[in-house]
Design a protein around this motif. Structure first.
Motif, PDB file in Angstrom:
ATOM      1  N   ARG A   1       0.839  -1.212   0.000  1.00  0.00           N
ATOM      2  CA  ARG A   1       0.000   0.000   0.000  1.00  0.00           C
ATOM      3  C   ARG A   1       0.865   1.251   0.000  1.00  0.00           C
ATOM      4  O   ARG A   1       0.507   2.260  -0.609  1.00  0.00           O
ATOM      5  N   ALA A   2       2.020   1.194   0.667  1.00  0.00           N
ATOM      6  CA  ALA A   2       2.927   2.344   0.630  1.00  0.00           C
ATOM      7  C   ALA A   2       3.421   2.570  -0.791  1.00  0.00           C
ATOM      8  O   ALA A   2       3.444   3.708  -1.276  1.00  0.00           O
ATOM      9  N   GLU A   3       3.791   1.507  -1.469  1.00  0.00           N
ATOM     10  CA  GLU A   3       4.330   1.606  -2.826  1.00  0.00           C
ATOM     11  C   GLU A   3       3.238   1.911  -3.854  1.00  0.00           C
ATOM     12  O   GLU A   3       3.394   2.798  -4.687  1.00  0.00           O
ATOM     13  N   ALA A   4       2.140   1.172  -3.812  1.00  0.00           N
ATOM     14  CA  ALA A   4       1.122   1.283  -4.855  1.00  0.00           C
ATOM     15  C   ALA A   4       0.183   2.467  -4.666  1.00  0.00           C
ATOM     16  O   ALA A   4      -0.336   2.992  -5.644  1.00  0.00           O
ATOM     17  N   PHE A   5      -0.059   2.889  -3.436  1.00  0.00           N
ATOM     18  CA  PHE A   5      -1.058   3.936  -3.234  1.00  0.00           C
ATOM     19  C   PHE A   5      -0.483   5.206  -2.621  1.00  0.00           C
ATOM     20  O   PHE A   5      -0.595   6.277  -3.202  1.00  0.00           O
ATOM     21  N   ALA A   6       0.129   5.105  -1.444  1.00  0.00           N
ATOM     22  CA  ALA A   6       0.554   6.300  -0.725  1.00  0.00           C
ATOM     23  C   ALA A   6       1.619   7.082  -1.482  1.00  0.00           C
ATOM     24  O   ALA A   6       1.646   8.314  -1.413  1.00  0.00           O
ATOM     25  N   SER A   7       2.473   6.405  -2.232  1.00  0.00           N
ATOM     26  CA  SER A   7       3.532   7.102  -2.956  1.00  0.00           C
ATOM     27  C   SER A   7       3.021   7.824  -4.197  1.00  0.00           C
ATOM     28  O   SER A   7       3.778   8.543  -4.842  1.00  0.00           O
ATOM     29  N   LYS A   8       1.733   7.653  -4.502  1.00  0.00           N
ATOM     30  CA  LYS A   8       1.170   8.270  -5.700  1.00  0.00           C
ATOM     31  C   LYS A   8      -0.032   9.163  -5.409  1.00  0.00           C
ATOM     32  O   LYS A   8      -0.602   9.743  -6.333  1.00  0.00           O
ATOM     33  N   ASN A   9      -0.455   9.258  -4.138  1.00  0.00           N
ATOM     34  CA  ASN A   9      -1.675   9.989  -3.808  1.00  0.00           C
ATOM     35  C   ASN A   9      -1.450  10.983  -2.678  1.00  0.00           C
ATOM     36  O   ASN A   9      -0.394  11.009  -2.049  1.00  0.00           O
ATOM     37  N   THR A  10      -2.501  11.753  -2.388  1.00  0.00           N
ATOM     38  CA  THR A  10      -2.444  12.761  -1.339  1.00  0.00           C
ATOM     39  C   THR A  10      -2.483  12.113   0.039  1.00  0.00           C
ATOM     40  O   THR A  10      -2.832  10.931   0.170  1.00  0.00           O
ATOM     41  N   VAL A  11      -2.177  12.902   1.052  1.00  0.00           N
ATOM     42  CA  VAL A  11      -2.191  12.405   2.428  1.00  0.00           C
ATOM     43  C   VAL A  11      -3.600  11.951   2.813  1.00  0.00           C
ATOM     44  O   VAL A  11      -3.779  10.868   3.382  1.00  0.00           O
ATOM     45  N   GLY A  12      -4.607  12.755   2.505  1.00  0.00           N
ATOM     46  CA  GLY A  12      -5.986  12.390   2.863  1.00  0.00           C
ATOM     47  C   GLY A  12      -6.431  11.083   2.241  1.00  0.00           C
ATOM     48  O   GLY A  12      -7.003  10.218   2.910  1.00  0.00           O
ATOM     49  N   SER A  13      -6.170  10.927   0.952  1.00  0.00           N
ATOM     50  CA  SER A  13      -6.532   9.673   0.274  1.00  0.00           C
ATOM     51  C   SER A  13      -5.751   8.497   0.840  1.00  0.00           C
ATOM     52  O   SER A  13      -6.284   7.392   0.963  1.00  0.00           O
ATOM     53  N   SER A  14      -4.503   8.733   1.190  1.00  0.00           N
ATOM     54  CA  SER A  14      -3.669   7.662   1.742  1.00  0.00           C
ATOM     55  C   SER A  14      -4.148   7.218   3.115  1.00  0.00           C
ATOM     56  O   SER A  14      -4.090   6.032   3.448  1.00  0.00           O
TER      57      SER A  14
END
Length: 194
Positions: free
Chosen positions: A113-126
């Motif tokens: 999730r860190a690689e696929a989502f959080a590294s590509k999205n905003t803090v709120g979405s993450s």
């Protein structure tokens, strides 16, 4: 509405245990009781949410060559916090989870999730993604632990439901984890197709 979809996918569509088959080590290793499953699930949820926040905040400052090691260090920091807090305030849960707490660092769900989502999205979405995926993981571990505890010892969250003499020992042991997980996946897949 899109935020709700990001949150709910961890429970249903992309559940780490029942659909993606990620995090099998804690799913099979610590779920001999519902309380162990819930404890591990909530610990993983905390690490997942906090790591997603930090990764999302520092993603532009981390060079591509050291991205994965940097994510692992971030995750390890929050695992250390969870381990110390659990050891100080919940020693019995800490003892029963044992080695599986430090293994959160290498849980495929958290790093993925860190690689696929959080590294590509905003803090709120993450945060929403981490909470949804983490709580879905916690729900799955609690369900698996509850089924194993109920069938194996006749208890549920430590409360006696039926006499322990009628329990099936295999569900408390390691093979029972595989059996219970297989049946839960089959039941969930059946409901998804209906």
């Amino acid at each position: 509405m899109n935020q709700w979809k990001n949150f709910s996918k961890g429970f249903f569509k992309e559940n780490a245990v029942f659909t993606l088959l990620l995090g099998m080590c804690p799913a099979l290793g610590v779920t001999s009781s519902a309380i162990n499953g819930l404890g591990m699930g909530l610990a993983t949820t905390f690490v997942l949410v906090m790591a997603n926040i930090v990764v999302s905040m520092v993603k532009n400052f981390i060079p591509d060559k050291v991205r994965i090691p940097a994510f692992i260090v971030i995750i390890a920091a929050f695992v250390t916090v969870v381990e110390m807090v659990m050891q100080a305030y919940m020693p019995s849960l800490f003892e029963s989870l044992g080695l599986f707490i430090p293994l959160i660092v290498v849980n495929c769900l958290v790093l993925g999730r860190a690689e696929a989502f959080a590294s590509k999205n905003t803090v709120g979405s993450s945060v929403i993604d981490g909470a949804g995926m983490g709580l879905g993981f916690a729900m799955a571990l609690t369900m698996l632990g509850g089924v194993r505890e109920l069938l194996g010892s006749g208890h549920f969250f430590g409360w006696a439901i039926y006499p322990e003499d009628y329990g099936m020992l295999v569900f408390v042991l390691a093979p029972g984890a595989f059996i219970a997980l297989g049946y839960l996946i089959a039941i969930i897949n059946r409901f998804k197709k209906a």
